[in-house]
Design an enzyme around this catalytic site. Sequence first.
Site, PDB file in Angstrom:
ATOM      1  N   ASP A 108       0.775  -1.235   0.000  1.00  0.00           N
ATOM      2  CA  ASP A 108       0.000   0.000   0.000  1.00  0.00           C
ATOM      3  C   ASP A 108       0.819   1.304   0.000  1.00  0.00           C
ATOM      4  O   ASP A 108       0.482   2.216  -0.725  1.00  0.00           O
ATOM      5  CB  ASP A 108      -0.942   0.004   1.226  1.00  0.00           C
ATOM      6  CG  ASP A 108      -2.103   0.943   1.015  1.00  0.00           C
ATOM      7  OD1 ASP A 108      -2.487   1.161  -0.140  1.00  0.00           O
ATOM      8  OD2 ASP A 108      -2.639   1.445   2.018  1.00  0.00           O
ATOM      9  N   CYS A 168     -23.573  -8.765 -13.995  1.00  0.00           N
ATOM     10  CA  CYS A 168     -23.823  -8.180 -12.673  1.00  0.00           C
ATOM     11  C   CYS A 168     -23.349  -6.736 -12.641  1.00  0.00           C
ATOM     12  O   CYS A 168     -22.345  -6.386 -13.261  1.00  0.00           O
ATOM     13  CB  CYS A 168     -23.076  -8.990 -11.611  1.00  0.00           C
ATOM     14  SG  CYS A 168     -23.192  -8.295  -9.946  1.00  0.00           S
TER      15      CYS A 168
HETATM   16  C1  B12 Z   1      -5.165   5.062  -4.394  1.00  0.00           C
HETATM   17  C2  B12 Z   1      -5.821   3.913  -3.660  1.00  0.00           C
HETATM   18  C3  B12 Z   1      -7.146   4.067  -3.232  1.00  0.00           C
HETATM   19  C4  B12 Z   1      -8.022   5.232  -3.722  1.00  0.00           C
HETATM   20  C5  B12 Z   1      -8.459   4.938  -5.168  1.00  0.00           C
HETATM   21  C6  B12 Z   1      -8.945   3.488  -5.385  1.00  0.00           C
HETATM   22  C7  B12 Z   1      -9.011   3.016  -6.825  1.00  0.00           C
HETATM   23  N1  B12 Z   1      -9.938   2.130  -7.095  1.00  0.00           N
HETATM   24  O1  B12 Z   1      -8.208   3.433  -7.661  1.00  0.00           O
HETATM   25  C8  B12 Z   1      -9.148   5.220  -2.649  1.00  0.00           C
HETATM   26  C9  B12 Z   1      -8.762   6.162  -1.502  1.00  0.00           C
HETATM   27  C10 B12 Z   1     -10.537   5.627  -3.148  1.00  0.00           C
HETATM   28  C11 B12 Z   1      -9.079   3.777  -2.165  1.00  0.00           C
HETATM   29  C12 B12 Z   1     -10.132   3.111  -1.586  1.00  0.00           C
HETATM   30  C13 B12 Z   1     -10.078   1.791  -1.137  1.00  0.00           C
HETATM   31  N2  B12 Z   1      -8.978   1.019  -1.037  1.00  0.00           N
HETATM   32 CO1  B12 Z   1      -7.244   1.527  -1.789  1.00  0.00          CO
HETATM   33  N3  B12 Z   1      -5.572   1.764  -2.634  1.00  0.00           N
HETATM   34  C14 B12 Z   1      -5.106   2.718  -3.387  1.00  0.00           C
HETATM   35  C15 B12 Z   1      -3.677   2.362  -3.876  1.00  0.00           C
HETATM   36  C16 B12 Z   1      -2.671   3.120  -3.002  1.00  0.00           C
HETATM   37  C17 B12 Z   1      -3.430   2.637  -5.363  1.00  0.00           C
HETATM   38  C18 B12 Z   1      -4.539   2.141  -6.303  1.00  0.00           C
HETATM   39  C19 B12 Z   1      -4.328   2.612  -7.721  1.00  0.00           C
HETATM   40  O2  B12 Z   1      -3.234   2.487  -8.258  1.00  0.00           O
HETATM   41  N4  B12 Z   1      -5.389   3.189  -8.329  1.00  0.00           N
HETATM   42  C20 B12 Z   1      -5.347   3.602  -9.710  1.00  0.00           C
HETATM   43  C21 B12 Z   1      -6.162   2.601 -10.522  1.00  0.00           C
HETATM   44  C22 B12 Z   1      -6.114   2.999 -12.002  1.00  0.00           C
HETATM   45  O3  B12 Z   1      -5.489   1.357 -10.385  1.00  0.00           O
HETATM   46  P1  B12 Z   1      -6.166   0.032  -9.727  1.00  0.00           P
HETATM   47  O4  B12 Z   1      -7.522   0.315  -9.224  1.00  0.00           O
HETATM   48  O5  B12 Z   1      -5.207  -0.589  -8.790  1.00  0.00           O
HETATM   49  O6  B12 Z   1      -6.327  -0.885 -11.033  1.00  0.00           O
HETATM   50  C23 B12 Z   1      -5.182  -1.449 -11.682  1.00  0.00           C
HETATM   51  C24 B12 Z   1      -5.350  -2.939 -12.044  1.00  0.00           C
HETATM   52  O7  B12 Z   1      -6.297  -3.551 -11.230  1.00  0.00           O
HETATM   53  C25 B12 Z   1      -5.665  -2.925 -13.514  1.00  0.00           C
HETATM   54  N5  B12 Z   1      -7.105  -2.928 -13.826  1.00  0.00           N
HETATM   55  C26 B12 Z   1      -8.023  -2.145 -13.350  1.00  0.00           C
HETATM   56  N6  B12 Z   1      -9.216  -2.427 -13.843  1.00  0.00           N
HETATM   57  C27 B12 Z   1      -9.053  -3.437 -14.696  1.00  0.00           C
HETATM   58  C28 B12 Z   1      -9.981  -4.105 -15.473  1.00  0.00           C
HETATM   59  C29 B12 Z   1      -9.546  -5.109 -16.306  1.00  0.00           C
HETATM   60  C30 B12 Z   1     -10.570  -5.794 -17.121  1.00  0.00           C
HETATM   61  C31 B12 Z   1      -8.164  -5.441 -16.329  1.00  0.00           C
HETATM   62  C32 B12 Z   1      -7.683  -6.495 -17.231  1.00  0.00           C
HETATM   63  C33 B12 Z   1      -7.238  -4.761 -15.516  1.00  0.00           C
HETATM   64  C34 B12 Z   1      -7.704  -3.773 -14.703  1.00  0.00           C
HETATM   65  O8  B12 Z   1      -5.111  -1.708 -14.032  1.00  0.00           O
HETATM   66  C35 B12 Z   1      -5.041  -0.720 -13.000  1.00  0.00           C
HETATM   67  C36 B12 Z   1      -3.763   0.051 -13.091  1.00  0.00           C
HETATM   68  O9  B12 Z   1      -2.672  -0.820 -12.865  1.00  0.00           O
HETATM   69  C37 B12 Z   1      -3.655   0.798  -3.615  1.00  0.00           C
HETATM   70  C38 B12 Z   1      -2.281   0.236  -3.233  1.00  0.00           C
HETATM   71  C39 B12 Z   1      -1.375   0.129  -4.463  1.00  0.00           C
HETATM   72  N7  B12 Z   1      -0.185   0.649  -4.351  1.00  0.00           N
HETATM   73  O10 B12 Z   1      -1.800  -0.415  -5.483  1.00  0.00           O
HETATM   74  C40 B12 Z   1      -4.693   0.613  -2.480  1.00  0.00           C
HETATM   75  C41 B12 Z   1      -5.590  -0.626  -2.538  1.00  0.00           C
HETATM   76  C42 B12 Z   1      -6.100  -0.756  -3.958  1.00  0.00           C
HETATM   77  N8  B12 Z   1      -6.707  -0.275  -1.666  1.00  0.00           N
HETATM   78  C43 B12 Z   1      -7.201  -1.277  -1.001  1.00  0.00           C
HETATM   79  C44 B12 Z   1      -8.351  -1.200  -0.179  1.00  0.00           C
HETATM   80  C45 B12 Z   1      -8.577  -2.337   0.805  1.00  0.00           C
HETATM   81  C46 B12 Z   1      -9.254  -0.120  -0.309  1.00  0.00           C
HETATM   82  C47 B12 Z   1     -10.698  -0.023   0.263  1.00  0.00           C
HETATM   83  C48 B12 Z   1     -11.460  -1.336   0.236  1.00  0.00           C
HETATM   84  C49 B12 Z   1     -10.669   0.532   1.703  1.00  0.00           C
HETATM   85  C50 B12 Z   1     -12.062   0.811   2.275  1.00  0.00           C
HETATM   86  N9  B12 Z   1     -12.809  -0.206   2.698  1.00  0.00           N
HETATM   87  O11 B12 Z   1     -12.464   1.942   2.377  1.00  0.00           O
HETATM   88  C51 B12 Z   1     -11.317   1.044  -0.699  1.00  0.00           C
HETATM   89  C52 B12 Z   1     -11.967   0.376  -1.915  1.00  0.00           C
HETATM   90  C53 B12 Z   1     -12.571   1.348  -2.889  1.00  0.00           C
HETATM   91  C54 B12 Z   1     -12.635   0.713  -4.281  1.00  0.00           C
HETATM   92  N10 B12 Z   1     -13.802   0.266  -4.697  1.00  0.00           N
HETATM   93  O12 B12 Z   1     -11.578   0.616  -4.938  1.00  0.00           O
HETATM   94  C55 B12 Z   1      -6.438  -2.571  -1.299  1.00  0.00           C
HETATM   95  C56 B12 Z   1      -7.285  -3.425  -2.256  1.00  0.00           C
HETATM   96  C57 B12 Z   1      -7.157  -4.944  -2.075  1.00  0.00           C
HETATM   97  C58 B12 Z   1      -7.997  -5.653  -3.122  1.00  0.00           C
HETATM   98  N11 B12 Z   1      -8.554  -6.802  -2.772  1.00  0.00           N
HETATM   99  O13 B12 Z   1      -8.168  -5.198  -4.244  1.00  0.00           O
HETATM  100  C59 B12 Z   1      -5.087  -1.996  -1.922  1.00  0.00           C
HETATM  101  C60 B12 Z   1      -4.443  -2.882  -2.971  1.00  0.00           C
HETATM  102  C61 B12 Z   1      -4.118  -1.761  -0.735  1.00  0.00           C
HETATM  103  C62 B12 Z   1      -3.467  -3.064  -0.240  1.00  0.00           C
HETATM  104  N12 B12 Z   1      -2.162  -3.202  -0.380  1.00  0.00           N
HETATM  105  O14 B12 Z   1      -4.139  -3.949   0.262  1.00  0.00           O
HETATM  106  N13 B12 Z   1      -7.852   3.229  -2.428  1.00  0.00           N
HETATM  107  S1  SF4 Z   2     -17.540  -6.578  -8.565  1.00  0.00           S
HETATM  108 FE1  SF4 Z   2     -19.028  -7.997  -7.654  1.00  0.00          FE
HETATM  109  S2  SF4 Z   2     -20.886  -6.721  -7.386  1.00  0.00           S
HETATM  110 FE2  SF4 Z   2     -19.562  -5.637  -8.825  1.00  0.00          FE
HETATM  111  S3  SF4 Z   2     -20.276  -6.291 -10.814  1.00  0.00           S
HETATM  112 FE3  SF4 Z   2     -18.577  -7.644 -10.266  1.00  0.00          FE
HETATM  113  S4  SF4 Z   2     -19.564  -9.412  -9.327  1.00  0.00           S
HETATM  114 FE4  SF4 Z   2     -21.099  -7.769  -9.358  1.00  0.00          FE
END
Ligand code: B12
Ligand code: SF4
Length: 365
Positions: A108, A168
């Site tokens: 993180d 979904c």
């Molecule tokens: C910034 C951040 C936030 C921000 C933005 C979240 C976001 N969705 O971007 C905020 C403050 C809102 C946040 C909230 C939460 N966070 Co946060 N956050 C981060 C952080 C530091 C960076 C995420 C990031 O790079 N975002 C930018 C977007 C573009 O990237 P991404 O969502 O990670 O998606 C990447 C891949 O998944 C892929 N991808 C995305 N979508 C798709 C779709 C397809 C089809 C494919 C092929 C690939 C793909 O490409 C993206 C870029 O690499 C990470 C830790 C880290 N260093 O990664 C933790 C992290 C994502 N957070 C985490 C958690 C637990 C949360 C919360 C659940 C906390 C809470 N209960 O309030 C919420 C969840 C909200 C949500 N629905 O995402 C965990 C998630 C664990 C998991 N199972 O996914 C992480 C990984 C921290 C950790 N080390 O555990 N977070």
């Molecule tokens: S993340 Fe979970 S709730 Fe959201 S569309 Fe996918 S299966 Fe449905």
Amino acid sequence: MRLILTTGAARLESWQERGFSADMHYMQRPAATYLQPTRLLEGARSIVSLAVRYAQDPHAALRPGYGRVARYAWGKDYHKVLPRLLKTFLASVSQAIGHQPKYRVVSDAVPLLEREIARQSGIGFVGKNTMLIKPRIGSYFFLAEVIWDIELFDEAAKSLPILTCGTCQRCIDICPTSALIDDYTLDASKCISYLTIEKRGMLRHSERRALGEWIFGCDLCQDTCPYNTLALGSNTPPDSADFAHGAGSGSQLELEKLLDLRTHAQFIDIFAGTPLTRAKREGLLRNALAVAVNTERVSLSEIIARVAEEDESPVVRATAVWALGELARLEGSRAAERFVKVLQRVSKRDRSPEMRLEIETLQRV
Ligand code: B12
Ligand code: SF4
Ligand code: SF4
């Protein structure tokens, strides 16, 4: 297997360009910064990605006078717990290869595309709520990585999960702020998790209302996900007792107690060693005031009046004036009189820009 982090980079760049990183400056560096494990460990050659389960108990009904905390923050601070938790695993690797490799445990707090690394490592798939979901386990886990200077091979990564969300869209429908967009993207500026934890300073009136019952984080788009249904009903303990409900500040916080925290020292006394320190005293009190209004806790008006006049933080004082006004609308004429008196006093005495702006806004509406 070889990670191809450029796919993640394209998604990150588009997310940044659309303004979805809000004011999280640590997410606004050039995408290449997040692709280079060698920046985190000199000589890095491989990464082991781990999913570590946190508490999975269902959220209980909200107690009157309380606000909610997201599940990941119920226990102790995972940044500190995870490196300790992985000690045995690290020792077993050293034993197997006959020497102690150079490594770094991260989670993180570093610029690294953790979800993309975990996805390509075969842990799970990315859902429409943007969470990394592990089939049969759900999404209630932290991601952690061990970066090594040794080469490791992982058979599991050859078969990436083929499950997806299909048709979904429960998470999109339930999100109260419409932060989830129908292309697996989250607009962080609208997300309650961002507003309660990462956003500093004043919240806009609409943002305060948007928090609903949440003081810290939000679990709605995960609680509704069918992949988590099994986890929520399973009584499976977290991977460390330090993440359990009773190990930290728990799932609900008493608003009155929060509003009574007058100093940083008092705040640290209660929250040291938990993830809630991230929001700081100012953020938690600001959020607690919003939740007091959203849950109509008129019984807190007296303490809120004191906070409006006495708190050391202008953000907290200004939010308290707003909260007092909102609650007075529900209470009737005596409360309205008290609100007007407090407003007159702070108008004279409180020269902070936050209070000036809040009073101006209140006069306009
Ligand atoms: C910034 C951040 C936030 C921000 C933005 C979240 C976001 N969705 O971007 C905020 C403050 C809102 C946040 C909230 C939460 N966070 Co946060 N956050 C981060 C952080 C530091 C960076 C995420 C990031 O790079 N975002 C930018 C977007 C573009 O990237 P991404 O969502 O990670 O998606 C990447 C891949 O998944 C892929 N991808 C995305 N979508 C798709 C779709 C397809 C089809 C494919 C092929 C690939 C793909 O490409 C993206 C870029 O690499 C990470 C830790 C880290 N260093 O990664 C933790 C992290 C994502 N957070 C985490 C958690 C637990 C949360 C919360 C659940 C906390 C809470 N209960 O309030 C919420 C969840 C909200 C949500 N629905 O995402 C965990 C998630 C664990 C998991 N199972 O996914 C992480 C990984 C921290 C950790 N080390 O555990 N977070
Ligand atoms: S993340 Fe979970 S709730 Fe959201 S569309 Fe996918 S299966 Fe449905
Ligand atoms: S964490 Fe809450 S506010 Fe953020 S996207 Fe999920 S449901 Fe919406």
